[in-house]
Design a protein around this motif. Structure first.
Motif, short mmCIF file in Angstrom:
data_model
loop_
_atom_site.label_atom_id
_atom_site.label_comp_id
_atom_site.label_asym_id
_atom_site.label_seq_id
_atom_site.Cartn_x
_atom_site.Cartn_y
_atom_site.Cartn_z
N ILE A 1 39.37 -45.41 55.51
CA ILE A 1 38.63 -46.65 55.29
C ILE A 1 39.52 -47.89 55.37
O ILE A 1 39.16 -48.88 56.00
N CYS B 1 42.32 -40.49 55.84
CA CYS B 1 43.39 -41.18 55.09
C CYS B 1 44.68 -40.35 54.95
O CYS B 1 44.66 -39.22 54.49
N CYS C 1 47.99 -46.52 52.67
CA CYS C 1 47.10 -47.69 52.62
C CYS C 1 47.85 -48.95 52.22
O CYS C 1 47.28 -50.03 52.25
N GLU D 1 42.12 -38.51 48.58
CA GLU D 1 41.07 -39.53 48.45
C GLU D 1 41.49 -40.78 49.23
O GLU D 1 42.56 -41.32 48.98
N PRO D 2 40.65 -41.24 50.17
CA PRO D 2 41.02 -42.44 50.92
C PRO D 2 41.33 -43.60 49.97
O PRO D 2 40.68 -43.75 48.93
N GLY D 3 42.33 -44.38 50.33
CA GLY D 3 42.70 -45.51 49.49
C GLY D 3 43.59 -45.14 48.33
O GLY D 3 43.97 -45.99 47.53
N THR D 4 43.93 -43.86 48.20
CA THR D 4 44.78 -43.41 47.09
C THR D 4 46.15 -43.04 47.64
O THR D 4 46.25 -42.23 48.55
N PHE D 5 47.19 -43.64 47.08
CA PHE D 5 48.54 -43.29 47.51
C PHE D 5 49.52 -43.31 46.34
O PHE D 5 50.71 -43.32 46.51
N GLY E 1 38.22 -44.41 47.87
CA GLY E 1 37.76 -45.04 49.11
C GLY E 1 36.66 -44.24 49.79
O GLY E 1 36.17 -44.61 50.84
#
Lengths: 149, 404
Positions: free
Chosen positions: A77, A115, A119, B77-81, B275
């Motif tokens: 995203i 992902c 990000c 999880e998208p947006g998780t780093f 995300g």
């Protein structure tokens, strides 16, 4: 090939979690999971080839087509909001690859992935195990040029 | 900074007090360690918010052996780093936490499961594990005690659903990452059917802190509702995206975004919690203190601790399409509501983006969202519609503009 695969399997003999590790090592060695490897692994782990393929085919990381380098462009995203589609388009045009395909010379495979946890520097991509962030189409192509030899 | 300090070498970690908690824990009774963790109020940092001490107690009380401990570093999880940054900067604290957890629950074997996208970090972790063996922190009779513990590193292979604890166990067992039906929970029957403690790596990194400070001082760090530090991944349209460590409940969403340099452009919406498996809310959430309790009061979850800032140039339907595509791709296909529901959501959103959206399509999306919630086998399916539903709640007018 058989000899090399046996060595890989033996390397994992004292581990409890075997199959994923063996498949990783095979893919590192050959650049993909060859059909013969599935039979050999199955025999040594005393499971059926179907079971090995069942696992291997579930995970998007394991490949059944050979390529020297694998480009994984993040289209998660955040990267998407920051222009990953332009990066993908540029790579497709430059190397004439489709999503999930391999360039004619076998140099690059292109995958559009979810992902990759970068990000904080979008858009990002992985080339094999190396990650690159804050890409522009030009910068992405420059990076890939470095892998052409 | 309690989690995000830079201690990349064992020397640096030990000289800043590292492994003193393990020494302290080994002098305590196992039940005392678990009690400290329970009293601390620590809840899982991977998104599920389950009380860590209680999980440990369930595993400790199970008499079946062997027992296993798993560190979940399958951050997908998208947006998780945040787990990535934690592993890069302070890996030994995670491993120390894992050893303490194993001692407390009586496990002799552990697995460190990390996603392949972080293979470079995985190689470092592998070296660090070897180092801990040679320094006597792992292996037989750790630090001269009767306690022995081994860790095996497992690298994932590109599957979001493997972050779900039972799917992750299937993956370690060498199978496809199909989530299992719960109960039984991992504490009852986990890896190879044995009692298993599985925790997110950030959760594990909190354990040395709790043992060092004592549960009382740890609790005093936060508010009485939400104790402890938390890592937040801030990204999207902000000036300085990154991981920020904050004490829970002490900072609002607005203050966190300001710490990340403020929004780029005009802030329109915020994604909180993840995300993909997260919520798309509006500006009214800027004043919300970042704390599990306050989030729940407003009907959302903090999840993995993501904040993705969306500005007014962002088309929310496009965001929803990205999320729908994500779930369609990552659905493992085992249960029908998720396999088909995620596909239908993507198709309907594409239709809307083509300018062909009708009211009937919104009704269909609502029905699919509901079906996903009530009928999916695992949290992947039941969270696939969170973004859509919350966006409809907080940005309905904008989304309905293109519907005829």
């Amino acid at each position: 090939m058989e000899e090399r695969i046996r060595e890989i399997i033996l390397k994992h003999s004292d581990r409890d979690a075997k199959l994923l590790g063996i498949l990783h090592d095979i893919q590192d060695e050959f650049g993909y999971i060859p059909r013969e490897a599935i039979d050999i692994v199955a025999e040594w782990l005393s499971i059926s080839p179907g079971e090995v393929y069942d696992t291997a085919s579930f995970y998007s990381f394991f490949r059944f087509k050979k390529a020297k380098h694998v480009i994984r462009v993040c289209n998660g995203i955040v990267c998407n909001l920051k222009g990953s589609e332009e990066i993908i388009r540029a790579i497709k045009e430059r190397y004439g690859i489709k999503e999930g395909g391999v360039s004619e010379d076998g140099l690059f495979a292109l995958e559009i992935v979810e992902c990759i946890g970068r990000c904080d520097g979008p858009p990002a991509m992985l080339v094999d195990d190396d990650s690159y962030g804050n890409l522009t189409p030009q910068r992405a192509l420059e990076i890939l040029r470095g892998y052409e030899e | 900074m309690m989690l995000l300090r830079d201690a990349k070498t064992l020397d640096a970690y030990v000289s800043s007090g590292g492994f003193s908690s393990l020494k302290k824990a080994l002098r305590m009774k196992q039940s005392e360690v678990i009690k400290e963790i329970s009293v601390s109020g620590l809840v899982g940092r991977g998104g599920a918010e389950f009380p860590t001490g209680l999980k440990m107690k369930f595993v400790a009380q199970n008499l079946s052996t062997p027992k296993y401990v798993i560190a979940n570093a399958d951050e997908g999880e998208p947006g998780t780093f945040k787990d990535r940054v934690l592993m890069e900067r302070n890996p030994y604290q995670i491993l120390e936490g894992m050893i303490i957890a194993a001692y407390a629950v009586g496990a002799r074997k552990g697995f460190f499961y990390i996603r392949h996208e972080y293979r470079k970090i995985a190689r470092e972790i592998e070296k660090e594990i070897d180092e801990l063996y040679s320094e006597g922190y792992l292996g037989s009779n750790i630090l001269g005690s009767k306690f022995s513990f081994d860790i095996e590193l497992v690298i994932g292979a590109g599957s979001y659903v493997c972050g779900e604890e039972t799917a992750l166990m299937e993956s370690i067992e060498g199978k496809r990452g199909f989530p299992r039906i719960k109960p039984p929970y991992p504490a009852q029957r986990g890896l190879w059917g044995k009692p298993t403690l599985i925790n997110n790596v950030e959760t594990l990194a909190n354990l040395p802190l709790i043992i060092e400070l004592g549960s009382k001082r740890y609790t005093e760090l936060g508010t009485h509702l939400c104790p402890g530090p938390k890592l937040f991944s801030v990204s999207g349209f902000v000036k300085n995206p990154g991981v920020y460590e904050e004490i829970l409940g002490k900072i609002t969403v607005r203050e966190l975004i300001e710490r990340a340099g403020g929004a780029e452009g005009n802030l329109k919406a915020i994604m909180i919690g993840g995300g993909a498996a997260g919520y798309i809310v509006d500006k009214s959430f800027l004043s919300m203190p970042l704390c599990y309790h306050h989030a729940r009061e407003r009907g959302i979850f903090l999840g993995t601790g993501d904040i993705i800032v969306l500005n007014d140039e962002v088309n929310l339907w496009k965001v929803l399409l990205q999320i729908a595509k994500f779930f369609e791709h990552e659905s493992c296909g085992q249960c029908f509501p998720c396999r088909y529901g995620t596909k239908r959501m993507r198709e309907l959103i594409e239709k809307i983006l083509r300018g062909e959206g009708k009211r009937r399509d919104i009704e269909r999306l609502d029905a699919i969202a509901n079906a996903l919630k009530i009928a999916s086998l695992c949290p992947l399916g039941s969270s696939a519609a969170l973004a859509y539903e919350s966006a409809m709640e907080y940005h309905r007018d904008e989304l309905m503009e293109v519907i005829s």
